[in-house]
Design an enzyme around this catalytic site. Structure first.
Site, PDB file in Angstrom:
ATOM      1  N   LYS A  13       0.822  -1.018   0.013  1.00  0.00           N
ATOM      2  CA  LYS A  13      -0.022   0.180   0.085  1.00  0.00           C
ATOM      3  C   LYS A  13       1.018   1.224   0.163  1.00  0.00           C
ATOM      4  O   LYS A  13       0.758   2.198  -0.809  1.00  0.00           O
ATOM      5  CB  LYS A  13      -0.858   0.131   1.274  1.00  0.00           C
ATOM      6  CG  LYS A  13      -1.804  -1.090   1.574  1.00  0.00           C
ATOM      7  CD  LYS A  13      -2.596  -0.986   2.801  1.00  0.00           C
ATOM      8  CE  LYS A  13      -2.141  -0.656   4.001  1.00  0.00           C
ATOM      9  NZ  LYS A  13      -1.335  -2.148   4.410  1.00  0.00           N
ATOM     10  N   ARG A  88      -8.731   1.606   9.833  1.00  0.00           N
ATOM     11  CA  ARG A  88      -8.533   0.325  10.383  1.00  0.00           C
ATOM     12  C   ARG A  88      -9.477  -0.493  10.937  1.00  0.00           C
ATOM     13  O   ARG A  88      -9.308  -1.597  11.362  1.00  0.00           O
ATOM     14  CB  ARG A  88      -7.026   0.207  10.895  1.00  0.00           C
ATOM     15  CG  ARG A  88      -5.693  -0.260  10.443  1.00  0.00           C
ATOM     16  CD  ARG A  88      -4.700  -0.052  11.280  1.00  0.00           C
ATOM     17  NE  ARG A  88      -3.500  -0.522  10.826  1.00  0.00           N
ATOM     18  CZ  ARG A  88      -2.442  -0.271  10.250  1.00  0.00           C
ATOM     19  NH1 ARG A  88      -2.567   1.128   9.839  1.00  0.00           N
ATOM     20  NH2 ARG A  88      -1.265  -1.097   9.938  1.00  0.00           N
ATOM     21  N   ARG A 128      11.907  -4.898   4.548  1.00  0.00           N
ATOM     22  CA  ARG A 128      11.511  -3.674   4.246  1.00  0.00           C
ATOM     23  C   ARG A 128      12.410  -2.934   4.777  1.00  0.00           C
ATOM     24  O   ARG A 128      12.889  -3.177   6.200  1.00  0.00           O
ATOM     25  CB  ARG A 128      10.052  -3.403   4.995  1.00  0.00           C
ATOM     26  CG  ARG A 128       9.817  -1.889   5.023  1.00  0.00           C
ATOM     27  CD  ARG A 128       8.374  -1.806   5.124  1.00  0.00           C
ATOM     28  NE  ARG A 128       7.608  -1.996   6.203  1.00  0.00           N
ATOM     29  CZ  ARG A 128       6.268  -2.102   6.184  1.00  0.00           C
ATOM     30  NH1 ARG A 128       5.454  -1.488   5.305  1.00  0.00           N
ATOM     31  NH2 ARG A 128       5.772  -2.434   7.361  1.00  0.00           N
ATOM     32  N   ARG A 161      11.912  -1.331  10.453  1.00  0.00           N
ATOM     33  CA  ARG A 161      11.073  -1.066  11.513  1.00  0.00           C
ATOM     34  C   ARG A 161      10.878  -1.990  12.664  1.00  0.00           C
ATOM     35  O   ARG A 161      11.003  -3.260  12.515  1.00  0.00           O
ATOM     36  CB  ARG A 161       9.662  -0.932  10.980  1.00  0.00           C
ATOM     37  CG  ARG A 161       9.426   0.619  10.335  1.00  0.00           C
ATOM     38  CD  ARG A 161       8.158   0.682   9.443  1.00  0.00           C
ATOM     39  NE  ARG A 161       6.801   0.143  10.118  1.00  0.00           N
ATOM     40  CZ  ARG A 161       5.650   0.049   9.829  1.00  0.00           C
ATOM     41  NH1 ARG A 161       5.521   0.738   8.574  1.00  0.00           N
ATOM     42  NH2 ARG A 161       4.763  -0.360  10.325  1.00  0.00           N
ATOM     43  N   ARG A 172       0.301  -8.691  14.214  1.00  0.00           N
ATOM     44  CA  ARG A 172      -0.117  -7.444  13.343  1.00  0.00           C
ATOM     45  C   ARG A 172      -1.220  -8.055  12.215  1.00  0.00           C
ATOM     46  O   ARG A 172      -2.355  -7.682  12.017  1.00  0.00           O
ATOM     47  CB  ARG A 172       0.736  -6.747  12.604  1.00  0.00           C
ATOM     48  CG  ARG A 172       1.644  -5.645  13.615  1.00  0.00           C
ATOM     49  CD  ARG A 172       2.689  -5.271  13.056  1.00  0.00           C
ATOM     50  NE  ARG A 172       2.757  -4.537  11.642  1.00  0.00           N
ATOM     51  CZ  ARG A 172       3.599  -4.141  10.802  1.00  0.00           C
ATOM     52  NH1 ARG A 172       4.903  -4.616  11.137  1.00  0.00           N
ATOM     53  NH2 ARG A 172       3.362  -3.506   9.679  1.00  0.00           N
TER      54      ARG A 172
HETATM   55  P1  AMP Z   1       1.580   1.038   9.416  1.00  0.00           P
HETATM   56  O1  AMP Z   1       2.564   1.890   9.434  1.00  0.00           O
HETATM   57  O2  AMP Z   1       0.349   1.362   8.703  1.00  0.00           O
HETATM   58  O3  AMP Z   1       1.994  -0.435   9.345  1.00  0.00           O
HETATM   59  O4  AMP Z   1       1.023   1.073  11.060  1.00  0.00           O
HETATM   60  C1  AMP Z   1       1.957   0.847  12.206  1.00  0.00           C
HETATM   61  C2  AMP Z   1       1.293   0.701  13.426  1.00  0.00           C
HETATM   62  O5  AMP Z   1       0.724   2.033  13.554  1.00  0.00           O
HETATM   63  C3  AMP Z   1       0.293  -0.325  13.426  1.00  0.00           C
HETATM   64  O6  AMP Z   1       0.747  -1.661  13.708  1.00  0.00           O
HETATM   65  C4  AMP Z   1      -0.774   0.171  14.576  1.00  0.00           C
HETATM   66  O7  AMP Z   1      -0.168   0.192  15.813  1.00  0.00           O
HETATM   67  C5  AMP Z   1      -0.507   1.772  14.292  1.00  0.00           C
HETATM   68  N1  AMP Z   1      -1.764   2.406  13.522  1.00  0.00           N
HETATM   69  C6  AMP Z   1      -1.539   2.932  12.198  1.00  0.00           C
HETATM   70  N2  AMP Z   1      -2.677   3.331  11.635  1.00  0.00           N
HETATM   71  C7  AMP Z   1      -3.464   2.958  12.400  1.00  0.00           C
HETATM   72  C8  AMP Z   1      -4.896   3.166  12.506  1.00  0.00           C
HETATM   73  N3  AMP Z   1      -5.758   3.680  11.672  1.00  0.00           N
HETATM   74  N4  AMP Z   1      -5.697   2.603  13.696  1.00  0.00           N
HETATM   75  C9  AMP Z   1      -4.874   2.050  14.763  1.00  0.00           C
HETATM   76  N5  AMP Z   1      -3.762   1.881  14.626  1.00  0.00           N
HETATM   77  C10 AMP Z   1      -2.816   2.309  13.594  1.00  0.00           C
END
Ligand code: AMP
Length: 220
Positions: A13, A88, A128, A161, A172
């Site tokens: 994404k 989410r 990544r 990360r 996750r």
């Molecule tokens: P991402 O970079 O999208 O993979 O997000 C990394 C982490 O941030 C996720 O595993 C969640 O802990 C948190 N996170 C990101 N976006 C959201 C969201 N829309 N709602 C809740 N937690 C989020």
């Protein structure tokens, strides 16, 4: 065009949203990046978010929704964007629709759901690398930087990360299935969901996305 990119971690994404931003001038808005910025600043939101992110749990709806809607509020009412990682949960999706309408903003046009196998996700997350300075995404095999460990865009350092470690990734994925996958039905019911494969190489994936956007009348 106002898009949501929906799919499990490692579906591509963020990478696609960045390509779309470079080529079509569509703003890439990643809730994960906004949260990581808050964590780096060390403010109260960042401290609360960090605890959830470390384990791969979701950050509470209220926190992340405020953060994302505040940023969208800085855009023009019809500015194009691709949301990556938000919404989410069904609650976040409802609040997004309500707030766009309340603020007189153009609604979301389309949600693109990316489907990938669990083995692809795990491989993508293991390889990544992310720029500490500008958050650009790389992959050791799929999208390597020109110089190892250095961001092509800004010269920043590339790091894995912490939440891409195998033990957090499994959590996750489970959280995705439970909390986020139901959003596919939410947007299908609105007639706004289109599904693409997330397995292909980046350029092929991008061309499939562009063809879809053209078919939907969202790209020229
Ligand atoms: P991402 O970079 O999208 O993979 O997000 C990394 C982490 O941030 C996720 O595993 C969640 O802990 C948190 N996170 C990101 N976006 C959201 C969201 N829309 N709602 C809740 N937690 C989020």
């Amino acid at each position: 065009m106002r898009l949501i990119f929906l799919g499990p971690p490692g579906a591509g994404k963020g990478t696609l949203a960045l390509v779309l931003m470079e080529r079509e001038k569509v703003t890439h808005l990643s809730s994960g990046n906004l949260l990581r910025e808050a964590v780096r600043r060390g403010d109260p939101i960042g401290r609360e978010a960090a605890r959830c992110m470390q384990s791969g749990a979701l950050v509470p709806d209220r926190l992340v929704t405020d953060l994302v809607l505040r940023r969208i509020g800085e855009f023009g009412k019809a500015d194009p964007f691709a949301l990556d990682g938000f919404p989410r949960t069904v609650e976040q999706a409802r609040v997004l629709d309500e707030e766009l309408a309340r603020a007189g903003h153009a609604p979301v046009d389309l949600t693109v759901g990316f489907q990938v196998s669990p083995s692809t996700m795990v491989k993508r997350l293991q390889g990544r690398r992310v720029c500490e300075a500008c958050a650009a995404n790389y992959h050791l095999e799929r999208l390597p930087p020109q110089r190892p460990g250095i961001c092509d865009r800004c010269g920043g350092n590339l790091k894995a990360r912490p939440d891409d470690r195998p033990e957090t990734v499994m959590n996750r994925l489970a959280v995705y299935e439970k909390e986020t996958a139901p959003l596919m039905d939410f947007y299908r019911a609105q007639g706004k969901l289109r599904v693409l494969s997330g397995e292909a190489v980046i350029e092929e994936q991008y061309q499939a996305l562009l063809a879809l956007l053209k078919k939907e009348g969202l790209a020229g």
